[in-house]
Motif scaffolding. Structure first.
Motif, PDB file in Angstrom:
ATOM      1  N   GLN A 105       0.817  -1.206   0.000  1.00 14.03           N
ATOM      2  CA  GLN A 105       0.000   0.000   0.000  1.00 14.03           C
ATOM      3  C   GLN A 105       0.856   1.265   0.000  1.00 14.03           C
ATOM      4  OE1 GLN A 105      -3.372   0.269  -0.384  1.00 14.03           O
ATOM      5  NE2 GLN A 105      -3.108  -1.892  -0.852  1.00 14.03           N
ATOM      6  N   VAL A 111      -1.086   5.137   5.721  1.00 11.78           N
ATOM      7  CA  VAL A 111      -0.402   3.862   5.512  1.00 11.78           C
ATOM      8  C   VAL A 111       0.725   3.703   6.540  1.00 11.78           C
ATOM      9  CG1 VAL A 111       1.135   2.618   3.924  1.00 11.78           C
ATOM     10  CG2 VAL A 111      -1.016   3.558   3.097  1.00 11.78           C
ATOM     11  N   ASP A 135      -3.004   9.751   2.308  1.00 15.08           N
ATOM     12  CA  ASP A 135      -2.972   8.296   2.187  1.00 15.08           C
ATOM     13  C   ASP A 135      -1.636   7.739   2.676  1.00 15.08           C
ATOM     14  OD1 ASP A 135      -5.494   7.685   1.353  1.00 15.08           O
ATOM     15  OD2 ASP A 135      -4.972   7.410  -0.766  1.00 15.08           O
ATOM     16  N   PRO A 162      -7.662  -0.064   1.429  1.00 11.05           N
ATOM     17  CA  PRO A 162      -8.104   1.129   0.683  1.00 11.05           C
ATOM     18  C   PRO A 162      -9.536   1.602   0.945  1.00 11.05           C
ATOM     19  CG  PRO A 162      -6.747  -0.230  -0.734  1.00 11.05           C
ATOM     20  CD  PRO A 162      -6.959  -1.018   0.534  1.00 11.05           C
ATOM     21  N   LEU A 192      -4.920   0.676   6.505  1.00  7.81           N
ATOM     22  CA  LEU A 192      -4.198   0.103   5.361  1.00  7.81           C
ATOM     23  C   LEU A 192      -5.101  -0.370   4.224  1.00  7.81           C
ATOM     24  CD1 LEU A 192      -1.315  -1.916   7.033  1.00  7.81           C
ATOM     25  CD2 LEU A 192      -1.139   0.125   5.628  1.00  7.81           C
TER      26      LEU A 192
END
Length: 155
Positions: free
Chosen positions: A50, A78, A74, A102, A100
């Motif tokens: 990711q 992560v 993002d 999506p 983590l």
């Protein structure tokens, strides 16, 4: 802020320890330890995949000439998700997975953006609750009537 720190450093570790003891009593010490190691390894792999995907989207946004705000958020999620998965415990693993995966990361991102927007609006709103764009302009002084023929000749 103090409540958040108490929650993070006192309540969460005690809850994690209680849950580990409970799960250990149900399935045994070695299986519990194996689960913790397995989810740490899988979490590291998920974080790496990711993270790479977020990095590619970040570079694509830069190449397109647009601000990579979503991609940066993002990436931060992560990193936090990976750190939570590497932390021993099942409660932190659940939150790490939320950061983590999506679809759930998109929900968390929306919540963060909404909360930040509300905080910005609250800070930008002046005392009294008026909208800054609708403020009236206060002018000190007095007004006098001026005849049109007096405009060319100052007093």
């Amino acid at each position: 802020m103090r409540l958040l720190l108490i929650l993070l450093f006192i309540v969460v570790p005690i809850a994690e320890l209680a849950l580990l003891i409970q799960i250990g009593s149900w399935i045994g010490f070695w299986p519990t330890l194996a689960l913790l190691v397995l989810d740490a390894v899988l979490g590291a792999m998920l974080m790496r995949s990711q993270g790479r995907a977020a990095w590619r989207r970040f570079n694509a946004a830069i190449a397109e000439g647009r601000a990579p705000a979503r991609e940066v958020l993002d990436g931060v999620l992560v990193i936090f998700g990976g750190a939570l998965l590497l932390t021993p415990g099942f409660i932190t693993d659940i939150f790490g997975l939320l950061f983590l995966i999506p679809p759930t990361r998109a929900l968390v991102r929306r919540l963060i953006v909404r909360r930040a927007t509300l905080r910005i609006i609250r800070v930008a709103t002046p005392p009294g609750g008026r909208d800054p764009s609708s403020r009236s302009r206060d002018v000190d002084g007095t007004a006098t009537d001026i005849e049109p023929d007096q405009l060319d000749h100052p007093r």
